[in-house]
Design a protein around this motif. Structure first.
Motif, PDB file in Angstrom:
ATOM      1  N   GLN A   1       0.828  -1.211   0.000  1.00 38.63           N
ATOM      2  CA  GLN A   1       0.000   0.000   0.000  1.00 38.63           C
ATOM      3  C   GLN A   1       0.863   1.263   0.000  1.00 38.63           C
ATOM      4  O   GLN A   1       0.526   2.253  -0.654  1.00 38.63           O
ATOM      5  CB  GLN A   1      -0.928   0.000   1.229  1.00 38.63           C
TER       6      GLN A   1
ATOM      7  N   ALA B   1       2.240   1.895  -3.323  1.00 33.18           N
ATOM      8  CA  ALA B   1       1.192   2.448  -4.200  1.00 33.18           C
ATOM      9  C   ALA B   1       0.877   3.904  -3.854  1.00 33.18           C
ATOM     10  O   ALA B   1       0.340   4.632  -4.674  1.00 33.18           O
ATOM     11  CB  ALA B   1      -0.069   1.599  -4.098  1.00 33.18           C
TER      12      ALA B   1
ATOM     13  N   PHE C   1       2.917  -0.450 -10.566  1.00 33.67           N
ATOM     14  CA  PHE C   1       1.599  -1.095 -10.543  1.00 33.67           C
ATOM     15  C   PHE C   1       1.515  -1.987  -9.313  1.00 33.67           C
ATOM     16  O   PHE C   1       2.420  -2.769  -9.037  1.00 33.67           O
ATOM     17  CB  PHE C   1       1.417  -1.959 -11.799  1.00 33.67           C
ATOM     18  N   VAL C   2       0.420  -1.845  -8.574  1.00 29.77           N
ATOM     19  CA  VAL C   2       0.196  -2.734  -7.432  1.00 29.77           C
ATOM     20  C   VAL C   2      -1.070  -3.538  -7.689  1.00 29.77           C
ATOM     21  O   VAL C   2      -2.149  -2.969  -7.895  1.00 29.77           O
ATOM     22  CB  VAL C   2       0.076  -1.933  -6.114  1.00 29.77           C
ATOM     23  N   ALA C   3      -0.936  -4.847  -7.714  1.00 32.39           N
ATOM     24  CA  ALA C   3      -2.117  -5.721  -7.810  1.00 32.39           C
ATOM     25  C   ALA C   3      -2.626  -5.925  -6.387  1.00 32.39           C
ATOM     26  O   ALA C   3      -1.874  -6.369  -5.515  1.00 32.39           O
ATOM     27  CB  ALA C   3      -1.728  -7.053  -8.440  1.00 32.39           C
ATOM     28  N   PHE C   4      -3.889  -5.567  -6.158  1.00 31.26           N
ATOM     29  CA  PHE C   4      -4.402  -5.546  -4.791  1.00 31.26           C
ATOM     30  C   PHE C   4      -4.786  -6.935  -4.282  1.00 31.26           C
ATOM     31  O   PHE C   4      -5.244  -7.788  -5.041  1.00 31.26           O
ATOM     32  CB  PHE C   4      -5.627  -4.631  -4.707  1.00 31.26           C
TER      33      PHE C   4
ATOM     34  N   PRO D   1      -9.207  -6.593  -4.491  1.00 30.71           N
ATOM     35  CA  PRO D   1      -9.624  -5.617  -5.510  1.00 30.71           C
ATOM     36  C   PRO D   1     -11.070  -5.162  -5.265  1.00 30.71           C
ATOM     37  O   PRO D   1     -11.930  -5.990  -4.945  1.00 30.71           O
ATOM     38  CB  PRO D   1      -9.517  -6.403  -6.822  1.00 30.71           C
TER      39      PRO D   1
ATOM     40  N   GLU E   1      -6.773  -8.451 -12.001  1.00 30.68           N
ATOM     41  CA  GLU E   1      -5.629  -7.613 -11.623  1.00 30.68           C
ATOM     42  C   GLU E   1      -4.455  -7.875 -12.566  1.00 30.68           C
ATOM     43  O   GLU E   1      -3.756  -6.953 -12.982  1.00 30.68           O
ATOM     44  CB  GLU E   1      -5.188  -7.905 -10.175  1.00 30.68           C
TER      45      GLU E   1
ATOM     46  N   GLN F   1      -5.057  -6.266 -15.842  1.00 28.86           N
ATOM     47  CA  GLN F   1      -4.748  -4.830 -15.757  1.00 28.86           C
ATOM     48  C   GLN F   1      -3.247  -4.600 -15.864  1.00 28.86           C
ATOM     49  O   GLN F   1      -2.784  -3.691 -16.552  1.00 28.86           O
ATOM     50  CB  GLN F   1      -5.277  -4.252 -14.437  1.00 28.86           C
TER      51      GLN F   1
ATOM     52  N   PHE G   1      -9.033   5.499  -4.357  1.00 27.71           N
ATOM     53  CA  PHE G   1      -7.625   5.088  -4.320  1.00 27.71           C
ATOM     54  C   PHE G   1      -7.322   4.043  -5.404  1.00 27.71           C
ATOM     55  O   PHE G   1      -6.259   4.051  -6.030  1.00 27.71           O
ATOM     56  CB  PHE G   1      -7.271   4.547  -2.929  1.00 27.71           C
ATOM     57  N   TYR G   2      -8.272   3.156  -5.622  1.00 31.38           N
ATOM     58  CA  TYR G   2      -8.079   2.124  -6.642  1.00 31.38           C
ATOM     59  C   TYR G   2      -7.885   2.765  -8.028  1.00 31.38           C
ATOM     60  O   TYR G   2      -7.019   2.359  -8.799  1.00 31.38           O
ATOM     61  CB  TYR G   2      -9.298   1.191  -6.644  1.00 31.38           C
TER      62      TYR G   2
ATOM     63  N   ALA H   1      -4.452   4.341  -8.124  1.00 30.11           N
ATOM     64  CA  ALA H   1      -3.387   3.354  -8.274  1.00 30.11           C
ATOM     65  C   ALA H   1      -3.285   2.853  -9.714  1.00 30.11           C
ATOM     66  O   ALA H   1      -2.337   2.163 -10.072  1.00 30.11           O
ATOM     67  CB  ALA H   1      -3.631   2.175  -7.328  1.00 30.11           C
ATOM     68  N   ARG H   2      -4.294   3.199 -10.529  1.00 32.58           N
ATOM     69  CA  ARG H   2      -4.222   2.839 -11.945  1.00 32.58           C
ATOM     70  C   ARG H   2      -3.934   4.064 -12.812  1.00 32.58           C
ATOM     71  O   ARG H   2      -4.157   4.053 -14.018  1.00 32.58           O
ATOM     72  CB  ARG H   2      -5.543   2.185 -12.387  1.00 32.58           C
TER      73      ARG H   2
END
Lengths: 254, 442
Positions: A47, A50, A84-87, A90, A158, A161, B396-397, B400-401
């Motif tokens: 986090q 990000a 890029f952060v894959a959550f 999501p 994710e 993306q 935030f999502y 983050a993109r």
């Protein structure tokens, strides 16, 4: 110059110190894995990379991306620079299709680089191809972002993306959690296809399972907000066999 | 009951009641209508103007209607209507078929429907119809429950009436416009729309209350009424939209009655205007009826938007669905009151009521109260309401993109709105909303 260099990173949330001085260096072409028990601070690290403003980065912490400090950058600026952060979890966005969402995202990133926007129709074709490649039904392009998706579908999304946005640094936060073996394989294949000498990965995971498919160059163990051990892939195997307790004991004796 | 003007609230003197009294004695009007007008006048004199102490009006500030400097002129006394203009957006899928301004149908390109027996007329053309169906219909809804309903009844001089005969299915949507006359006076307009679907018929109707004046320098008060009757085994899809200016004040009352085995999908978009209060009462008076309400209210600047809805399950085995969304921006106030009423004996009623509100500034207010009133024991009723700003984790999502907060909020608002628009069975309905969403994004 490293792709990402973190020095003495200390992070609090609601005045509770979670990360207690982490240092980590990721170069282009490398895959690093961070393992650790629950509550060790793995997701906090993702986090903070990000740029989540809910986390307080303490003075003295450093985070350099391609030689530039990014701690003062907004999350979107970091994404635009190629992070890029894959959550792990999501979010669902009812009413906004995957296609619209990703088309907006890629064009914002392109705009920040002075590139012309992508045409929606061309982009749709590219998105659907990527979805197919990663084992997500291409019809999901028209569906709302993650709405009604299973856990595995969300994680695959994710990766889709990531494949579309082509970051230089990809952080995967427990992308393997909740995946069955087939989904795990296709997610790992998606990541492996993107491995290159120009890109770095930080794979955060609880188990070695994912690392059997995405072989990391380095493995770090995060425990109680600190990296307590670093090594190569063998460390992941050792952790799988012994669990985390021996590390806890080791730390207690230090 | 005081029927004298001596003790009347002085604000009521701002209304052009003399013209209503003249109409109520006109030889040209049928007796039943004169009675309704007279009852309306008496009710205006008798009923208090609602204020903050009146429970169902407590959120509304009615100051704009009763500015002591404004004496209202009734639209029926206007000589020149001015030219009615249409916003370009209405040409897309919502091309006007019927335009009604102030007692006159100024456009009707649906003459071909008359061969099917569809009757499109003004109320005055049907004053003396045999069978007295209008008398019956108007009596059904005659009692004024509050001051604004009384205003509609006191000024019931004319209206638009559409009657679909039995066993007729009309596939193409009928688009009706009630524009504000292009005049610069303080106009009180009281349009009436009466829609009747006789048994075994089907229709799709969209009704647009618009204020497209080029120079909206003076305020208009639109006090609109709609009466909808859906006969046995008939099905109606209905859309109403409301848009205006900072000087458009609206009250609209819709009463719909559904006979057995019939359905209504009532959709409404409250898009703009200084003040709007929309009251909708749907009564399921026969078994196996289905009523669905979908809609959206937007309020920005210091505008006020309120919906009061009720669906009454008066007979068993009826189903109802409410899916309403509201957005407040700036210092706008959006109020939602919804009620499901299940009468004694209305067993096997099935009802779901949902409201979602989005607050886009600290000073905007979105206020929701869903209610259930149930007098039968074998029913399934649920209701829920949520109100809040765009969730931070969602914003935030987006970030983050690579999407900044402002664009993220725009996309989230658009997504929020589309969630309700997708329930509205009129294609391209988004085109009606887009210009107003633009304002919400600013």
């Amino acid at each position: 110059m490293s792709l990402l260099e973190i020095k003495n990173l200390r992070v609090s949330i609601q005045n509770k110190l979670i990360l207690k001085g982490i240092s980590l260096k990721i170069d282009k072409g490398e895959v690093h894995a961070i393992m650790g028990p629950n509550g060790s601070g793995k997701s906090t690290l993702a986090q903070v990379i990000a740029g989540n403003e809910n986390y307080q980065v303490e003075p003295g912490s450093e985070m350099m991306y391609k030689g530039e400090s990014i701690l003062d950058l907004s999350p979107e600026e970091r994404a635009q620079k190629g992070i890029f952060v894959a959550f792990q979890y999501p979010v669902e966005i009812p009413g906004l299709s995957n296609l619209e969402f990703l088309h907006s995202a890629i064009n914002e990133i392109r705009k920040s680089r002075g590139e012309s926007p992508l045409d929606l129709w061309d982009f749709e074709k590219a998105l659907k191809e990527k979805m197919e490649e990663i084992g997500l039904d291409p019809n999901f392009a028209e569906r709302s972002v993650n709405e009604g998706f299973s856990g595995g579908e969300k994680k695959r999304n994710e990766i889709v993306q990531m494949a579309i946005l082509q970051p230089e640094l990809a952080v995967l936060d427990e992308t393997d959690s909740g995946l069955d073996i087939d989904a795990l394989k296709s997610v790992a294949e998606g990541v492996n296809r993107m491995r290159s000498s120009e890109r770095g990965f930080l794979v955060i995971t609880h188990y070695q399972r994912l690392l059997n498919y995405i072989k990391p160059d380095f493995v770090h163990v995060l425990y109680n907000g600190r990296i307590v051990k670093s090594g190569d892939f063998k460390l992941a195997v050792e952790l799988e066999q012994k669990g985390y307790d021996w590390l806890k004991q080791e730390e207690a004796t230090v | 009951m005081s029927n004298t003007l001596l003790h009347i609230d002085s604000r009521k003197k701002l209304l052009p009641l003399e013209i209503a009294k003249r109409y109520s004695n006109s030889e040209l009007l049928p007796d039943w209508l004169k009675k309704i007008i007279k009852d309306g006048i008496l009710a205006i004199e008798d009923l208090p103007i609602p204020d903050a102490k009146t429970e169902s009006w407590r959120e509304a500030n009615l100051g704009c209607f009763f500015n002591p400097k404004i004496e209202w002129i009734h639209s029926s006394t206007l000589k020149d209507m001015g030219e009615v203009k249409f916003h370009h957006l209405y040409s897309n899928n919502f091309e006007p078929n019927i335009v009604y301004v102030n007692g006159k149908i100024v456009r009707n390109n649906l003459n071909y429907l008359s061969s099917k027996g569809v009757n499109i007329s003004t109320l005055s053309e049907r004053y003396f119809d045999e069978g007295g169906f209008l008398d019956y219909l108007l009596n059904e809804f005659r009692e004024s429950r509050h001051f604004f309903e009384a205003v509609s009844r006191a000024f019931l001089f004319d209206g638009l009436v559409i009657e679909i005969p039995p066993n007729i299915v009309i596939d193409t949507p009928i688009n009706i416009y009630f524009p504000v006359p292009e005049v610069n006076s303080n106009v009180l307009d009281t349009p009436w729309f009466i829609l009747i679907l006789n048994a075994n018929s089907q229709a799709k109707v969209s009704v647009h209350y618009i204020d497209n004046r080029e120079n909206p320098s003076s305020p208009v008060w639109i006090n609109a009424s709609e009466l909808i009757k859906v006969g046995a085994n008939s099905h109606l899809k209905y859309l109403s939209t409301y848009s205006g200016y900072a000087k458009t004040y609206r009250f609209v009352s819709t009463n719909a009655q559904l006979d057995k085995d019939s359905s209504i999908i009532y959709n409404s978009l409250l898009l703009d205007g200084k003040f709007i209060r929309s009251e909708l009462n749907v009564e399921l008076v026969g078994e196996n009826g289905y009523a669905e309400i979908n809609g959206l209210s937007l309020s920005e600047k210091v505008n006020y938007s309120e919906v009061q809805q009720s669906i009454g399950h008066l007979k068993p085995n009826c189903t109802s669905r409410i899916n309403w969304r509201g957005i407040g921006k700036d210092e706008g106030k959006t109020v939602y009151r919804g009620k499901i009423y299940i009468a004694p004996g209305a067993q096997k009623s099935d009802s779901i009521q949902l409201f979602k509100g989005l607050c886009l500034s600290d000073r905007a207010i979105v206020d929701a109260k869903p209610q259930l009133e149930i007098y039968a024991d074998d029913v399934r009723c649920t209701h829920g309401a949520t109100v809040g700003p765009p969730p931070q984790e969602l914003v935030f999502y987006f970030q983050a993109r690579g999407i900044d907060k402002i664009r993220a909020r725009k996309l989230l608002v658009s997504a929020f709105v589309k969630q309700v628009l997708k329930e509205i069975p009129f294609s391209n309905v988004i085109k009606l909303v887009e210009p107003y969403l633009g304002k919400i994004y600013e």
